[in-house]
Design an enzyme around this catalytic site. Structure first.
Site, PDB file in Angstrom:
ATOM      1  N   ASN A   8      46.142  -4.535 -33.706  1.00 23.09           N
ATOM      2  CA  ASN A   8      46.160  -3.290 -34.560  1.00 23.09           C
ATOM      3  C   ASN A   8      44.402  -2.416 -34.229  1.00 23.09           C
ATOM      4  O   ASN A   8      43.575  -3.203 -34.983  1.00 23.09           O
ATOM      5  CB  ASN A   8      46.590  -3.218 -35.908  1.00 23.09           C
ATOM      6  CG  ASN A   8      46.112  -2.099 -36.794  1.00 23.09           C
ATOM      7  OD1 ASN A   8      45.880  -0.873 -36.280  1.00 23.09           O
ATOM      8  ND2 ASN A   8      46.369  -2.093 -38.081  1.00 23.09           N
ATOM      9  N   TRP A   9      44.359  -1.647 -33.367  1.00 24.08           N
ATOM     10  CA  TRP A   9      42.762  -1.061 -33.134  1.00 24.08           C
ATOM     11  C   TRP A   9      42.390  -0.176 -34.049  1.00 24.08           C
ATOM     12  O   TRP A   9      41.017   0.352 -33.984  1.00 24.08           O
ATOM     13  CB  TRP A   9      42.863  -0.549 -31.878  1.00 24.08           C
ATOM     14  CG  TRP A   9      42.939  -1.379 -30.706  1.00 24.08           C
ATOM     15  CD1 TRP A   9      42.796  -3.041 -30.932  1.00 24.08           C
ATOM     16  CD2 TRP A   9      43.105  -1.500 -29.297  1.00 24.08           C
ATOM     17  NE1 TRP A   9      42.939  -3.610 -29.478  1.00 24.08           N
ATOM     18  CE2 TRP A   9      42.867  -2.499 -28.510  1.00 24.08           C
ATOM     19  CE3 TRP A   9      43.056  -0.078 -28.344  1.00 24.08           C
ATOM     20  CZ2 TRP A   9      42.863  -2.580 -27.191  1.00 24.08           C
ATOM     21  CZ3 TRP A   9      43.170  -0.167 -26.956  1.00 24.08           C
ATOM     22  CH2 TRP A   9      43.239  -1.435 -26.418  1.00 24.08           C
ATOM     23  N   LYS A  10      43.391   0.490 -34.899  1.00 24.35           N
ATOM     24  CA  LYS A  10      43.048   1.142 -36.176  1.00 24.35           C
ATOM     25  C   LYS A  10      42.229   2.489 -35.275  1.00 24.35           C
ATOM     26  O   LYS A  10      42.540   2.910 -34.144  1.00 24.35           O
ATOM     27  CB  LYS A  10      42.128   0.601 -37.161  1.00 24.35           C
ATOM     28  CG  LYS A  10      42.908  -0.691 -37.625  1.00 24.35           C
ATOM     29  CD  LYS A  10      42.147  -1.106 -38.938  1.00 24.35           C
ATOM     30  CE  LYS A  10      42.740  -2.500 -39.438  1.00 24.35           C
ATOM     31  NZ  LYS A  10      42.478  -2.908 -40.582  1.00 24.35           N
ATOM     32  N   HIS A  96      51.303   0.503 -43.172  1.00 24.38           N
ATOM     33  CA  HIS A  96      50.035  -0.195 -43.317  1.00 24.38           C
ATOM     34  C   HIS A  96      49.230   0.088 -44.654  1.00 24.38           C
ATOM     35  O   HIS A  96      49.269   1.333 -45.108  1.00 24.38           O
ATOM     36  CB  HIS A  96      49.175   0.075 -42.176  1.00 24.38           C
ATOM     37  CG  HIS A  96      47.945  -0.758 -42.322  1.00 24.38           C
ATOM     38  ND1 HIS A  96      46.857  -0.621 -42.909  1.00 24.38           N
ATOM     39  CD2 HIS A  96      47.606  -1.687 -41.328  1.00 24.38           C
ATOM     40  CE1 HIS A  96      45.914  -1.667 -42.578  1.00 24.38           C
ATOM     41  NE2 HIS A  96      46.485  -2.458 -41.580  1.00 24.38           N
ATOM     42  N   GLU A  98      46.187   0.838 -45.350  1.00 21.48           N
ATOM     43  CA  GLU A  98      45.333   1.722 -45.147  1.00 21.48           C
ATOM     44  C   GLU A  98      46.282   3.136 -45.205  1.00 21.48           C
ATOM     45  O   GLU A  98      45.479   4.278 -45.723  1.00 21.48           O
ATOM     46  CB  GLU A  98      44.524   1.583 -43.897  1.00 21.48           C
ATOM     47  CG  GLU A  98      43.479   0.601 -44.163  1.00 21.48           C
ATOM     48  CD  GLU A  98      42.940  -0.144 -42.817  1.00 21.48           C
ATOM     49  OE1 GLU A  98      43.556   0.380 -41.613  1.00 21.48           O
ATOM     50  OE2 GLU A  98      42.564  -1.381 -42.879  1.00 21.48           O
ATOM     51  N   GLU A 168      50.740  -8.685 -45.512  1.00 22.75           N
ATOM     52  CA  GLU A 168      49.296  -8.326 -45.229  1.00 22.75           C
ATOM     53  C   GLU A 168      48.681  -8.244 -46.813  1.00 22.75           C
ATOM     54  O   GLU A 168      48.739  -6.855 -47.412  1.00 22.75           O
ATOM     55  CB  GLU A 168      49.163  -7.031 -44.564  1.00 22.75           C
ATOM     56  CG  GLU A 168      49.449  -6.970 -43.122  1.00 22.75           C
ATOM     57  CD  GLU A 168      48.664  -6.246 -42.193  1.00 22.75           C
ATOM     58  OE1 GLU A 168      48.055  -6.725 -41.355  1.00 22.75           O
ATOM     59  OE2 GLU A 168      48.409  -5.247 -42.627  1.00 22.75           O
ATOM     60  N   GLY A 174      40.422  -6.795 -43.358  1.00 20.91           N
ATOM     61  CA  GLY A 174      39.040  -6.297 -43.309  1.00 20.91           C
ATOM     62  C   GLY A 174      37.860  -6.955 -44.058  1.00 20.91           C
ATOM     63  O   GLY A 174      36.712  -6.367 -44.214  1.00 20.91           O
ATOM     64  N   SER A 214      42.227 -10.512 -41.764  1.00 24.51           N
ATOM     65  CA  SER A 214      41.313 -11.315 -41.481  1.00 24.51           C
ATOM     66  C   SER A 214      41.478 -12.301 -40.643  1.00 24.51           C
ATOM     67  O   SER A 214      40.822 -13.389 -40.643  1.00 24.51           O
ATOM     68  CB  SER A 214      40.317 -11.638 -42.649  1.00 24.51           C
ATOM     69  OG  SER A 214      39.945 -10.560 -43.311  1.00 24.51           O
ATOM     70  N   GLY A 235      43.495  -7.206 -36.785  1.00 29.87           N
ATOM     71  CA  GLY A 235      42.757  -5.734 -36.746  1.00 29.87           C
ATOM     72  C   GLY A 235      41.441  -6.203 -36.179  1.00 29.87           C
ATOM     73  O   GLY A 235      41.416  -6.106 -34.792  1.00 29.87           O
ATOM     74  N   GLY A 236      40.283  -6.208 -36.936  1.00 26.69           N
ATOM     75  CA  GLY A 236      39.001  -6.341 -36.566  1.00 26.69           C
ATOM     76  C   GLY A 236      39.052  -7.289 -35.194  1.00 26.69           C
ATOM     77  O   GLY A 236      38.233  -6.828 -34.270  1.00 26.69           O
TER      78      GLY A 236
HETATM   79  P1  PGA Z   1      41.723  -7.185 -40.318  1.00 27.49           P
HETATM   80  O1  PGA Z   1      43.000  -6.139 -40.338  1.00 27.49           O
HETATM   81  O2  PGA Z   1      42.271  -8.196 -39.137  1.00 27.49           O
HETATM   82  O3  PGA Z   1      40.746  -6.541 -39.701  1.00 27.49           O
HETATM   83  O4  PGA Z   1      41.437  -7.788 -41.597  1.00 27.49           O
HETATM   84  C1  PGA Z   1      44.444  -6.571 -40.180  1.00 27.49           C
HETATM   85  C2  PGA Z   1      45.375  -5.202 -40.400  1.00 27.49           C
HETATM   86  O5  PGA Z   1      44.809  -4.370 -41.018  1.00 27.49           O
HETATM   87  O6  PGA Z   1      46.535  -5.175 -39.684  1.00 27.49           O
END
Ligand code: PGA
Length: 253
Positions: A8-10, A96, A98, A168, A174, A214, A235-236
């Site tokens: 997930n590149w956001k 998600h 976010e 999640e 994050g 994470s 994500g990251g």
């Molecule tokens: P993260 O994000 O790996 O940066 O914690 C995961 C996600 O939001 O799907």
């Protein structure tokens, strides 16, 4: 069950960077004959088609990070599931945290999105999970039970098989503070029991439940060594090719 590893590149990477990543990842997976897991890349909307072109005919799938539930019309700025399908998407992240926190998405909205995605024959990656406060209040199970009840409303047992559930915990996203394999297993077992109660044992045994929050090359092997964790939403650590490849390789038995 083969693990599912989702990037997930956001809101990161323009077209040029996205294409370069996709090209290099494809080269790597073909050269090293990576078949032990299924890989999905979820770039921003603007890079979907470009990434799809680079990955077309490969074993790597493309997914979107969001969708709107209507099929067409006067909804300025929104994108439908049919449009995502036309860009080559197979998966769509829905709900998600976010989206829930910054864009006020409720379980009812997410339920409509999940149904719209299924109606197009695409696979929703439904995100659920408790906040830090809920975690500290020890009400994780009640929270995810409620999310499952509402987000899966009106979805029958044939359709639900196409859904991936991503557990999640919001406090792990994050933050660099991943949930332990033990905590994740506990939540995944709870989710599977809940799915069995709503649907049946066969659905519960076959639905994919992945973890996100994470994930890094350092903790991925521990998380993926558990049979109850069917993959990861990254994500990251999915933004750099090298760390994403290390995570993919951690999913080898
Ligand atoms: P993260 O994000 O790996 O940066 O914690 C995961 C996600 O939001 O799907």
């Amino acid at each position: 069950m083969r693990k599912l590893i989702v990037a997930n590149w956001k809101m990161n990477k323009g077209i040029v960077q996205s294409q370069q990543f996709a090209e290099e990842l494809r080269e790597y997976t073909e050269k090293h004959k990576i078949t032990h897991c299924e890989i999905v890349i979820c770039p921003p909307y603007t890079s979907l088609e470009a990434v799809h072109r680079k990955l077309d005919g490969s074993s790597i799938a493309v997914g979107a990070q969001n969708v709107f539930y209507e099929t067409s019309g006067a909804f300025t700025g929104e994108v439908s599931a049919g449009m995502l399908k036309s860009c080559g998407c197979e998966y769509v992240i829905t709900g998600h945290s976010e989206r829930r926190s910054y864009f006020h998405e409720t379980d009812a909205i997410i339920n409509k999105k999940v149904m719209a995605v299924l109606d197009e024959g695409l696979k929703p990656i439904l995100c659920i999970g408790e906040t830090l406060q809920e975690h500290e209040d020890k009400i994780t199970e009640a929270v995810i039970e409620e999310q499952i009840n509402h987000c899966l409303a009106h979805i029958d047992s044939d359709s639900v098989r196409n859904i991936v559930i991503a557990y999640e915990p919001v406090w792990a996203i994050g933050t660099g503070k991943n949930a332990t394999p033990h905590q994740v297993e506990h939540a995944h077992n709870f989710i599977r029991r809940k799915i069995k109660k709503i649907y049946n044992e066969d659905v519960a045994n076959n639905i994919r439940i992945i973890y996100g929050g994470s994930i890094t090359p350092d903790n991925a092997s521990d998380l993926f060594s558990s049979n109850t964790i069917n993959g990861g939403l990254v994500g990251g650590a999915s933004l750099e090719l090298e760390s994403f490849i290390q995570i993919i390789n951690s999913a080898k038995k």
